[in-house]
Design an enzyme around this catalytic site. Structure first.
Site, mmCIF file in Angstrom:
data_model
loop_
_atom_site.group_PDB
_atom_site.id
_atom_site.type_symbol
_atom_site.label_atom_id
_atom_site.label_comp_id
_atom_site.label_asym_id
_atom_site.label_seq_id
_atom_site.Cartn_x
_atom_site.Cartn_y
_atom_site.Cartn_z
ATOM 1 C CB SER A 36 77.160 78.542 35.100
ATOM 2 O OG SER A 36 76.798 78.688 36.462
ATOM 3 C CD GLU A 52 79.423 69.418 37.122
ATOM 4 O OE1 GLU A 52 78.615 69.908 36.342
ATOM 5 O OE2 GLU A 52 79.091 68.855 38.169
ATOM 6 C CE LYS A 70 72.677 70.302 39.646
ATOM 7 N NZ LYS A 70 73.496 71.395 40.126
ATOM 8 C CG ASN A 87 72.544 66.651 37.670
ATOM 9 O OD1 ASN A 87 71.540 66.099 38.122
ATOM 10 N ND2 ASN A 87 73.537 67.071 38.432
ATOM 11 C CG HIS A 89 76.880 66.677 41.306
ATOM 12 N ND1 HIS A 89 76.689 67.727 42.180
ATOM 13 C CD2 HIS A 89 76.697 67.175 40.060
ATOM 14 C CE1 HIS A 89 76.395 68.808 41.476
ATOM 15 N NE2 HIS A 89 76.391 68.504 40.186
ATOM 16 N N GLY A 133 75.728 76.514 39.293
ATOM 17 C CA GLY A 133 74.527 77.256 39.701
ATOM 18 C C GLY A 133 74.751 78.723 39.994
ATOM 19 C CD GLU A 160 74.205 70.148 43.414
ATOM 20 O OE1 GLU A 160 73.384 69.272 43.066
ATOM 21 O OE2 GLU A 160 74.392 71.192 42.752
ATOM 22 N N GLY A 188 73.170 71.570 34.348
ATOM 23 C CA GLY A 188 72.243 71.463 35.478
ATOM 24 C C GLY A 188 71.003 72.306 35.220
ATOM 25 N N GLY A 189 70.953 73.487 35.855
ATOM 26 C CA GLY A 189 69.772 74.362 35.795
ATOM 27 C C GLY A 189 69.154 74.494 34.409
HETATM 28 P P1 PGA Z 1 74.526 74.142 36.687
HETATM 29 O O1 PGA Z 1 74.810 72.726 37.354
HETATM 30 O O2 PGA Z 1 74.512 73.939 35.198
HETATM 31 O O3 PGA Z 1 73.186 74.549 37.229
HETATM 32 O O4 PGA Z 1 75.623 75.047 37.117
HETATM 33 C C1 PGA Z 1 75.758 71.870 36.799
HETATM 34 C C2 PGA Z 1 75.874 70.630 37.643
HETATM 35 O O5 PGA Z 1 75.719 70.706 38.867
HETATM 36 O O6 PGA Z 1 76.104 69.539 37.124
#
Ligand code: PGA
Length: 241
Positions: free
Chosen positions: A201, A159, A12, A10, A89, A165, A91, A222-223
């Site tokens: 993470s 999650e 983002k 993802n 998600h 993050g 967010e 994500g990141g």
């Molecule tokens: P992250 O994000 O790996 O940066 O923690 C995961 C996500 O939001 O799907």
């Protein structure tokens, strides 16, 4: 594919057009199969799809079609040969006020267009500290899934919001226990087994340890997926296990 783990990236709201070009040049060096799914911003999806990569939208509209400026519908996504969409998600739930009801509507629209749904669920730190994790997950799953007429194509991504993050992850035992609970609830609701991914993470340093969790069906990254090199390291661990 049934028993194979999947890795979803993802991206983002990250990377510019030239960074995406470089990213695709990097991943073109490898030979990814259907276990790897890229979810860049909408505008970059055609670049990935054109190269034959499995892709997902990060979100879809909660309306079928019409005068909804700035929105992208499930039908439009599906018509671009995009296989997946992320829905719910944290967010989106937090910054864009997506309620359980909106999420349910989006799932229905996505399934109607034969998109595979990656439904995100997870608890806040406050809920966890108050020992409400299972209650929250059960509510999110029930409101999203109960009464749907088809479940095929739905994947759950667990999650924990406090792990997204932050560089923090639950222990492996914790993740395993929570995934067992989620699978039991899914079975109670729809009498079927759905894949359950872990997200929060996940990175190239902790994936070897995370990947020993017995009941996890893959990862939502994500990141760490915004670097082709780091994402590839994760994929290698999961896909070549
Ligand atoms: P992250 O994000 O790996 O940066 O923690 C995961 C996500 O939001 O799907």
């Amino acid at each position: 594919m049934e028993n194979k783990k999947i890795v979803v990236g993802n991206m983002k709201m990250n990377l510019t057009a030239s960074e995406i070009d470089n990213y695709i040049k990097e991943i073109d060096k490898y030979d990814y199969n259907e276990q790897v799914v890229f979810c860049p911003s909408y505008i970059y999806l055609p670049s990935f799809v054109g190269k034959g990569y499995r892709c997902g939208a990060q979100n879809i509209a909660s309306y079928e079609l019409g005068a909804y400026t700035g929105e992208v519908s499930a039908r439009q996504v599906s018509s671009m040969k995009i296989d997946y969409t992320i829905i719910g998600h944290s967010e989106r739930r937090n910054y864009f006020n997506e309620t359980d009801e909106i999420i349910r509507t989006k799932i229905t629209l996505a399934l109607k267009e034969n998109l595979k749904v990656i439904l995100c669920i997870g608890e806040t730190l406050e809920q966890r500290d108050a020992l409400k994790t299972y209650e929250v997950l059960k509510r999110q799953l029930t409101s999203a899934l109960k009464g749907l007429d088809k479940f095929q194509g739905i994947i759950i991504a667990y999650e924990p919001i406090w792990a997204i993050g932050t560089g923090k992850t639950p222990t492996n035992q914790d993740i395993e226990d929570t995934i067992s609970f989620i699978k039991k609830i899914i079975n109670d609701i729809c009498g079927q087994e759905l894949k359950v991914l872990y997200g929060g993470s996940v990175n190239d340093e902790n994936i070897t340890k995370l990947n020993t969790i017995k009941n996890v069906d893959g990862y939502l990254v994500g990141g760490a997926c915004t670097s082709a090199e780091r994402f590839n390291k994760i994929i290698e661990v999961v896909v070549n296990q």
